[in-house]
Motif scaffolding. Structure first.
Motif, mmCIF file in Angstrom:
data_model
loop_
_atom_site.group_PDB
_atom_site.id
_atom_site.type_symbol
_atom_site.label_atom_id
_atom_site.label_comp_id
_atom_site.label_asym_id
_atom_site.label_seq_id
_atom_site.Cartn_x
_atom_site.Cartn_y
_atom_site.Cartn_z
ATOM 1 N N PRO A 204 0.801 -1.233 0.000
ATOM 2 C CA PRO A 204 0.000 0.000 0.000
ATOM 3 C C PRO A 204 0.829 1.275 0.000
ATOM 4 C CG PRO A 204 -0.068 -1.068 2.145
ATOM 5 C CD PRO A 204 0.563 -2.032 1.207
ATOM 6 N N GLU A 205 2.100 1.175 0.382
ATOM 7 C CA GLU A 205 2.959 2.365 0.404
ATOM 8 C C GLU A 205 3.448 2.749 -0.990
ATOM 9 O OE1 GLU A 205 5.487 -1.083 0.044
ATOM 10 O OE2 GLU A 205 3.794 -0.647 1.371
ATOM 11 N N ALA A 206 3.265 1.864 -1.969
ATOM 12 C CA ALA A 206 3.723 2.134 -3.335
ATOM 13 C C ALA A 206 2.801 3.137 -4.019
ATOM 14 C CB ALA A 206 3.769 0.835 -4.138
ATOM 15 N N GLY A 207 3.276 3.651 -5.140
ATOM 16 C CA GLY A 207 2.459 4.560 -5.928
ATOM 17 C C GLY A 207 1.214 3.854 -6.449
ATOM 18 N N VAL A 208 0.220 4.637 -6.810
ATOM 19 C CA VAL A 208 -1.065 4.074 -7.232
ATOM 20 C C VAL A 208 -0.905 3.060 -8.358
ATOM 21 C CG1 VAL A 208 -3.297 4.627 -8.266
ATOM 22 C CG2 VAL A 208 -2.345 6.122 -6.495
ATOM 23 N N TYR A 209 -0.027 3.329 -9.299
ATOM 24 C CA TYR A 209 0.105 2.452 -10.462
ATOM 25 C C TYR A 209 1.041 1.262 -10.214
ATOM 26 C CZ TYR A 209 -2.360 6.176 -12.841
ATOM 27 O OH TYR A 209 -3.304 7.113 -13.191
ATOM 28 N N ASP A 210 1.624 1.215 -9.028
ATOM 29 C CA ASP A 210 2.539 0.112 -8.720
ATOM 30 C C ASP A 210 2.003 -0.830 -7.634
ATOM 31 O OD1 ASP A 210 4.557 0.967 -10.523
ATOM 32 O OD2 ASP A 210 5.213 2.477 -9.069
ATOM 33 N N ARG A 211 0.822 -0.575 -7.157
ATOM 34 C CA ARG A 211 0.271 -1.418 -6.096
ATOM 35 C C ARG A 211 -0.170 -2.768 -6.656
ATOM 36 N NH1 ARG A 211 -3.288 3.320 -3.086
ATOM 37 N NH2 ARG A 211 -1.460 4.565 -2.474
ATOM 38 N N ILE A 212 0.109 -3.805 -5.874
ATOM 39 C CA ILE A 212 -0.193 -5.184 -6.291
ATOM 40 C C ILE A 212 -1.236 -5.776 -5.355
ATOM 41 C CG2 ILE A 212 0.773 -7.508 -6.565
ATOM 42 C CD1 ILE A 212 3.501 -6.113 -7.079
ATOM 43 N N GLY A 213 -2.229 -6.429 -5.926
ATOM 44 C CA GLY A 213 -3.273 -7.036 -5.103
ATOM 45 C C GLY A 213 -4.180 -7.934 -5.913
ATOM 46 N N VAL A 214 -5.385 -8.124 -5.406
ATOM 47 C CA VAL A 214 -6.411 -8.922 -6.096
ATOM 48 C C VAL A 214 -7.322 -7.967 -6.852
ATOM 49 C CG1 VAL A 214 -8.360 -10.497 -5.831
ATOM 50 C CG2 VAL A 214 -6.359 -10.732 -4.348
ATOM 51 N N TYR A 215 -7.501 -8.262 -8.114
ATOM 52 C CA TYR A 215 -8.331 -7.446 -8.997
ATOM 53 C C TYR A 215 -9.738 -8.044 -9.021
ATOM 54 C CZ TYR A 215 -9.858 -5.946 -13.717
ATOM 55 O OH TYR A 215 -10.549 -5.471 -14.785
ATOM 56 N N ALA A 216 -10.761 -7.208 -8.744
ATOM 57 C CA ALA A 216 -12.147 -7.688 -8.700
ATOM 58 C C ALA A 216 -13.013 -6.891 -9.667
ATOM 59 C CB ALA A 216 -12.700 -7.550 -7.288
ATOM 60 N N ASN A 217 -13.784 -7.598 -10.472
ATOM 61 C CA ASN A 217 -14.655 -6.957 -11.461
ATOM 62 C C ASN A 217 -16.123 -7.232 -11.128
ATOM 63 O OD1 ASN A 217 -14.782 -5.711 -14.377
ATOM 64 N ND2 ASN A 217 -16.248 -7.400 -14.373
ATOM 65 N N PHE A 218 -16.948 -6.196 -11.319
ATOM 66 C CA PHE A 218 -18.386 -6.319 -11.067
ATOM 67 C C PHE A 218 -19.146 -5.983 -12.347
ATOM 68 C CE2 PHE A 218 -16.335 -5.392 -7.106
ATOM 69 C CZ PHE A 218 -16.990 -6.190 -6.172
ATOM 70 N N THR A 219 -20.078 -6.835 -12.704
ATOM 71 C CA THR A 219 -20.960 -6.572 -13.830
ATOM 72 C C THR A 219 -22.382 -6.534 -13.295
ATOM 73 O OG1 THR A 219 -19.486 -7.680 -15.403
ATOM 74 C CG2 THR A 219 -21.788 -7.402 -16.065
ATOM 75 N N GLY A 220 -23.061 -5.429 -13.549
ATOM 76 C CA GLY A 220 -24.418 -5.298 -13.022
ATOM 77 C C GLY A 220 -24.461 -5.301 -11.505
ATOM 78 N N GLY A 221 -23.397 -4.846 -10.869
ATOM 79 C CA GLY A 221 -23.366 -4.785 -9.412
ATOM 80 C C GLY A 221 -23.036 -6.094 -8.736
ATOM 81 N N THR A 222 -22.644 -7.112 -9.514
ATOM 82 C CA THR A 222 -22.354 -8.440 -8.958
ATOM 83 C C THR A 222 -20.928 -8.864 -9.299
ATOM 84 O OG1 THR A 222 -24.675 -9.104 -9.174
ATOM 85 C CG2 THR A 222 -23.054 -10.870 -8.946
ATOM 86 N N LEU A 223 -20.209 -9.395 -8.315
ATOM 87 C CA LEU A 223 -18.840 -9.862 -8.535
ATOM 88 C C LEU A 223 -18.842 -11.032 -9.520
ATOM 89 C CD1 LEU A 223 -15.825 -9.740 -7.639
ATOM 90 C CD2 LEU A 223 -16.418 -11.466 -5.919
ATOM 91 N N ASP A 224 -18.062 -10.910 -10.604
ATOM 92 C CA ASP A 224 -18.028 -11.993 -11.594
ATOM 93 C C ASP A 224 -16.614 -12.380 -12.021
ATOM 94 O OD1 ASP A 224 -17.388 -9.747 -13.075
ATOM 95 O OD2 ASP A 224 -18.895 -10.078 -14.635
ATOM 96 N N PHE A 225 -15.585 -11.731 -11.445
ATOM 97 C CA PHE A 225 -14.218 -12.033 -11.882
ATOM 98 C C PHE A 225 -13.234 -11.593 -10.808
ATOM 99 C CE2 PHE A 225 -10.234 -10.964 -14.038
ATOM 100 C CZ PHE A 225 -10.053 -12.032 -14.912
ATOM 101 N N LEU A 226 -12.272 -12.476 -10.492
ATOM 102 C CA LEU A 226 -11.175 -12.166 -9.572
ATOM 103 C C LEU A 226 -9.877 -12.638 -10.219
ATOM 104 C CD1 LEU A 226 -12.794 -13.551 -6.298
ATOM 105 C CD2 LEU A 226 -12.203 -11.139 -6.641
ATOM 106 N N ALA A 227 -8.799 -11.879 -10.043
ATOM 107 C CA ALA A 227 -7.505 -12.302 -10.575
ATOM 108 C C ALA A 227 -6.399 -11.799 -9.659
ATOM 109 C CB ALA A 227 -7.305 -11.771 -11.991
ATOM 110 N N ALA A 228 -5.346 -12.593 -9.532
ATOM 111 C CA ALA A 228 -4.203 -12.215 -8.684
ATOM 112 C C ALA A 228 -2.973 -13.001 -9.127
ATOM 113 C CB ALA A 228 -4.514 -12.515 -7.215
ATOM 114 N N PRO A 229 -1.784 -12.420 -8.884
ATOM 115 C CA PRO A 229 -1.518 -11.066 -8.382
ATOM 116 C C PRO A 229 -1.479 -10.075 -9.552
ATOM 117 C CG PRO A 229 0.536 -12.267 -8.573
ATOM 118 C CD PRO A 229 -0.541 -13.204 -9.029
ATOM 119 N N HIS A 230 -2.023 -8.889 -9.350
ATOM 120 C CA HIS A 230 -2.117 -7.919 -10.442
ATOM 121 C C HIS A 230 -1.632 -6.545 -10.038
ATOM 122 C CE1 HIS A 230 -4.097 -8.846 -14.347
ATOM 123 N NE2 HIS A 230 -4.332 -9.987 -13.743
ATOM 124 N N LEU A 231 -1.074 -5.823 -11.029
ATOM 125 C CA LEU A 231 -0.846 -4.392 -10.870
ATOM 126 C C LEU A 231 -2.214 -3.741 -10.943
ATOM 127 C CD1 LEU A 231 2.271 -3.804 -13.158
ATOM 128 C CD2 LEU A 231 2.148 -3.417 -10.681
#
Length: 229
Positions: free
Chosen positions: A194-221
């Motif tokens: 979390p101390e890294a710059g916004v574009y360098d932070r690494i974590g789990v990427y979560a996508n919502f379609t229609g307000g519902t979680l439908d995709f997770l990926a890790a580890p991601h920039l």
């Protein structure tokens, strides 16, 4: 018949003599010298060992730092980090799940940011080696369903699963990093640096379609924008 006095006296003498004859006592049982009586056998069987319960996979948990399979007894059956060889990671996960993945080649250009890769799919869980654009590991974990092919549950942090509403998801996981908004809202969670710059932070990427979680990926920039599609 009338008995004479002599007969009566003879009978009394006979009774008296009979009463005075000593009886011979019955000898008590004895054992021969030096012989120990055999004791009566008693039940001394120890309680039987409880039947062993087979431990099988209960849940797969994907975080930004590892992909783990936990057993029905709470033990860790497998835990792989994203820096290890992709094929070796797949072998460990497959063994813990007792499932064989569907293996599919992913086309790409060798000298581009999107090289050829191999997809290993266990139902709602996919391991891709090497990872897709934006992935920072030797392989990438992608979640698109709630269970594996054999029905083992798949979760991310805070036990969140595909199908959760965005409000429920964000309330459960704590701090989130907003990425993109409608029509496909995306957020980052479980940030490792979390101390890294916004574009360098690494974590789990979560996508919502229609307000519902439908995709997770890790580890991601998490601040990365781009796709190989």
């Amino acid at each position: 018949m009338k008995l004479s006095p002599a007969t009566v006296i003879a009978g009394m003498l006979l009774v008296g003599l009979t009463a005075c004859v000593p009886t011979t006592p019955t000898p008590a049982p004895t054992t021969s010298s030096g012989t120990t009586p055999t004791p009566t056998a008693t039940s001394s069987a120890s309680p039987s060992d409880p039947e062993e319960v087979e431990v099988t996979a209960a849940v797969v948990v994907m975080t930004a730092s590892a992909l783990s399979v936990f057993g029905t007894d709470g033990s860790t059956l497998a835990s792989v980090n994203y820096e290890m060889d992709g094929a070796a990671a797949v072998a460990q996960i497959a063994g813990a799940l007792d499932e064989e993945p569907v293996v599919t080649p992913v086309p790409g250009d060798v000298d581009s940011p999107c090289p050829p890769a191999t997809s290993y799919e266990f139902g709602g869980l996919e391991l891709r080696s090497p990872g897709s654009l934006g992935s920072v590991g030797a392989f990438e974990a992608i979640v698109t369903g709630t269970t594996t092919t054999a029905g083992v549950g798949i979760e991310t942090i805070a036990a969140q699963q595909i199908g959760a509403s965005r409000a429920t998801f964000e309330a459960a996981v704590g701090e989130v990093m907003p990425l993109y908004e409608p029509p496909h809202p995306q957020v980052g969670i479980d940030v490792l640096n979390p101390e890294a710059g916004v574009y360098d932070r690494i974590g789990v990427y979560a996508n919502f379609t229609g307000g519902t979680l439908d995709f997770l990926a890790a580890p991601h920039l998490l601040g990365f924008i781009g796709s190989c599609a």
